[in-house]
Design a protein around this motif. Structure first.
Motif, mmCIF file in Angstrom:
data_model
loop_
_atom_site.group_PDB
_atom_site.id
_atom_site.type_symbol
_atom_site.label_atom_id
_atom_site.label_comp_id
_atom_site.label_asym_id
_atom_site.label_seq_id
_atom_site.Cartn_x
_atom_site.Cartn_y
_atom_site.Cartn_z
ATOM 1 N N ALA A 76 0.827 -1.251 -0.015
ATOM 2 C CA ALA A 76 -0.017 -0.072 -0.030
ATOM 3 C C ALA A 76 0.894 1.221 0.071
ATOM 4 N N GLU A 77 2.018 1.105 0.588
ATOM 5 C CA GLU A 77 2.800 2.291 0.726
ATOM 6 C C GLU A 77 3.534 2.639 -0.528
ATOM 7 N N GLN A 78 3.856 1.324 -0.968
ATOM 8 C CA GLN A 78 4.819 1.662 -2.381
ATOM 9 C C GLN A 78 3.687 2.127 -3.308
ATOM 10 N N ASN A 79 2.480 1.777 -3.310
ATOM 11 C CA ASN A 79 1.566 2.348 -4.321
ATOM 12 C C ASN A 79 1.339 3.704 -4.213
ATOM 13 N N ARG A 80 1.236 4.300 -2.940
ATOM 14 C CA ARG A 80 1.178 5.749 -2.556
ATOM 15 C C ARG A 80 2.341 6.333 -3.232
ATOM 16 N N VAL A 81 3.539 5.926 -3.084
ATOM 17 C CA VAL A 81 4.685 6.565 -3.614
ATOM 18 C C VAL A 81 4.833 6.679 -4.927
ATOM 19 N N TRP A 82 4.368 5.844 -5.669
ATOM 20 C CA TRP A 82 4.259 5.517 -7.315
ATOM 21 C C TRP A 82 3.411 6.738 -7.722
ATOM 22 N N VAL A 83 2.310 6.483 -7.199
ATOM 23 C CA VAL A 83 1.074 7.207 -7.500
ATOM 24 C C VAL A 83 1.441 8.841 -7.225
ATOM 25 N N GLY A 84 1.884 9.125 -6.046
ATOM 26 C CA GLY A 84 2.299 10.501 -5.569
ATOM 27 C C GLY A 84 3.043 11.174 -6.402
ATOM 28 N N LEU A 85 4.124 10.280 -6.524
ATOM 29 C CA LEU A 85 5.434 11.090 -7.297
ATOM 30 C C LEU A 85 5.134 11.229 -8.737
ATOM 31 N N ALA A 86 4.187 10.396 -9.409
ATOM 32 C CA ALA A 86 3.998 10.361 -10.978
ATOM 33 C C ALA A 86 3.165 11.783 -10.896
ATOM 34 N N LYS A 87 2.224 11.884 -10.026
ATOM 35 C CA LYS A 87 0.967 13.016 -10.155
ATOM 36 C C LYS A 87 1.849 14.156 -9.952
ATOM 37 N N GLU A 88 2.647 14.291 -9.033
ATOM 38 C CA GLU A 88 3.543 15.503 -8.603
ATOM 39 C C GLU A 88 4.358 16.093 -9.804
ATOM 40 N N THR A 89 4.985 14.936 -10.530
ATOM 41 C CA THR A 89 6.026 15.114 -11.549
ATOM 42 C C THR A 89 5.241 15.797 -12.848
ATOM 43 N N ALA A 90 3.951 14.882 -13.146
ATOM 44 C CA ALA A 90 2.891 15.339 -14.139
ATOM 45 C C ALA A 90 2.646 17.020 -13.891
ATOM 46 N N HIS A 91 2.287 16.983 -12.825
ATOM 47 C CA HIS A 91 1.897 18.566 -12.278
ATOM 48 C C HIS A 91 2.763 19.622 -12.505
ATOM 49 N N GLN A 92 4.064 19.231 -12.208
ATOM 50 C CA GLN A 92 5.077 20.103 -12.273
ATOM 51 C C GLN A 92 5.581 20.577 -13.433
ATOM 52 N N LEU A 93 5.516 19.451 -14.218
ATOM 53 C CA LEU A 93 5.867 19.458 -15.895
ATOM 54 C C LEU A 93 4.777 20.512 -16.565
#
Ligand SMILES: Nc1ncnc2c1ncn2[C@@H]1O[C@H](COP(=O)(O)OP(=O)(O)O)[C@@H](O)[C@H]1O
Ligand SMILES: [Mg+2]
Length: 405
Positions: free
Chosen positions: A190-207
């Protein structure tokens, strides 16, 4: 390029994971063996002690018979014979037939004599299976043997419980361990999922913000008479397109991606034509299809990312020259198989199991995340499978992707 992350303790720990697993397994086996062995040792001691008690009991009967009605007989009867309150015993005659002398047996009160004998006989059979009976020898005044009797006995409840104890204890521990392991691995996933999703969303958002601003600037330059003919514009447009694709990938992996029924050959062809331009011309990529209308549920952005990662690995496995065959074919149970066959250097047997682990790489400049990402996209978002179908050092590797149609 500096890569500080590669040397962190966590990644090192990850690499030693299998060693740690083996170590934990060995220690667990050692604990089981030692505790079972030690328990057996105690059971053995107690068994000997109980046999001694029964032996004293038998000798006391002999002694009482010798003494006749002498005064200290009472003492022996009270303090030795009746002091045994835990070991079930039955006195039997020479033929092994029960007498009515017994101790510590659960026998109902209102039995007829025949029923009682029946019960005692059955009990004697049980006792015989557990322990050798102890002889009681009756002698006359001239010290000649008159007759013998037998003391049959069973292990005490204490001894019985003690022999089951390690199994009850170990299975309880095992059950607890399994539950704890499940709980931990669940929370880790569950934690890994949160990291994947969070990091990806953040990256997309920042780009996203600079990207749309760059697009606006491009439009501005295209509209301005002084710059509209500039040769840099088409190149900038291509790079922006690429940035846009990357953003799209990250935003897809950060949300529940939409799957569409897509033609797999078309999808592969477009990925390949895109990639072929970016790799050495000495690496030839061919695509072949068996059967027609091979369609599968897929998300084009994410699936393109997978193909890109797998093909890049294949290219890396060659020293600049080679062939990559992509074979698309119908699979079992409404699936489509995509085999990516390269003639690169192959994967050694010991590395086969590790290639999908995050951080595993054999490259100087690798991060070891390409296949982890590919596996996540295929398993998690497409409910499909990706695995190494075959690999032989110095001959080549075949990755297979299974998609649902
Ligand atoms: N087609 C292939 N042929 C040989 N080795 C491969 C192939 N694909 C993957 N590997 C091995 O798997 C490892 C992990 O791959 P990947 O997760 O993409 O990380 P990276 O490419 O950063 O090393 C590679 O370092 C390589 O050793
Ligand atoms: Mg890679």
């Amino acid at each position: 390029m500096a890569r500080p992350l590669r040397e962190t303790a966590e990644l090192n720990l990850y690499r030693h994971k299998s060693t740690i697993k083996i170590l934990v397994g060995l220690i667990a086996i050692l604990i089981v063996v030692v505790s079972v062995y030690y328990n057996n040792f105690i059971v053995h001691l107690l068994k000997e002690r109980e046999r001694n008690t029964v032996d004293v009991f038998a000798r006391s009967i002999e002694f009482m018979a010798e003494q006749g009605d002498h005064a200290n007989v009472t003492f022996i009867n009270e303090h030795i014979i009746k002091s045994n309150t835990t070991i079930p015993v039955i006195l039997a005659d020479q033929m092994g037939e029960p007498t009515l002398d017994y101790l510590n047996l659960d026998i109902p009160e209102n039995l007829s004599e025949a029923e009682l004998y029946e019960m005692l006989r059955a009990e004697i059979n049980n006792m015989r299976a557990e322990n050798e009976p102890i002889q009681v020898v009756y002698r006359n005044a001239a010290n000649q043997v008159e007759h013998v009797e037998y003391v049959f006995y069973r292990n005490s409840d204490l001894l019985r419980q003690l022999s089951y104890y390690p199994f009850i204890q170990l299975s309880t521990i095992l059950l607890f361990g399994a539950l704890a392991y499940l709980a931990f691995s669940y929370s880790r996933t569950a934690e890994q999922n949160r990291v994947w999703v969070g990091l990806a969303k953040e990256t997309a958002h920042q780009l996203g913000t600079p990207l749309s601003s760059l697009m606006a600037w491009l439009e501005y330059l295209r509209a301005d008479e002084r710059t509209m003919q500039h040769e840099a514009l088409p190149e900038m447009a291509k790079d922006l397109e690429k940035l846009h694709l990357i953003t799209e990938r990250f935003s897809n992996i950060g949300s529940v991606p939409v799957l569409e029924l897509t033609s797999v050959p078309e999808m592969i062809h477009s990925s390949v034509s895109y990639l072929q331009k970016r790799i050495s011309t000495k690496v030839k990529i061919t695509v072949s299809t068996v059967g027609n209308d091979l369609r599968a549920q897929l998300n084009p952005h994410l699936f393109g990312w997978v193909i890109e990662n797998v093909i890049k690995n294949a290219v890396d496995a060659m020293s600049g020259i080679g062939t990559i065959d992509i074979r698309i074919a119908p699979g079992n149970n409404n699936t489509v198989y995509i085999d990516i066959v390269d003639n690169g250097k192959g994967i050694s047997k010991s590395n086969l199991k590790k290639v999908f682990e995050p951080g595993f790489t054999t490259k100087k400049r690798g991060w070891g995340l390409g296949l982890t990402l590919a596996k996540r996209i295929i398993d998690h978002y497409h409910r499909g499978r990706i695995y190494v179908k075959h690999s032989e050092p110095n001959v080549g590797t075949t990755f297979r992707i299974v998609l649902r149609s």
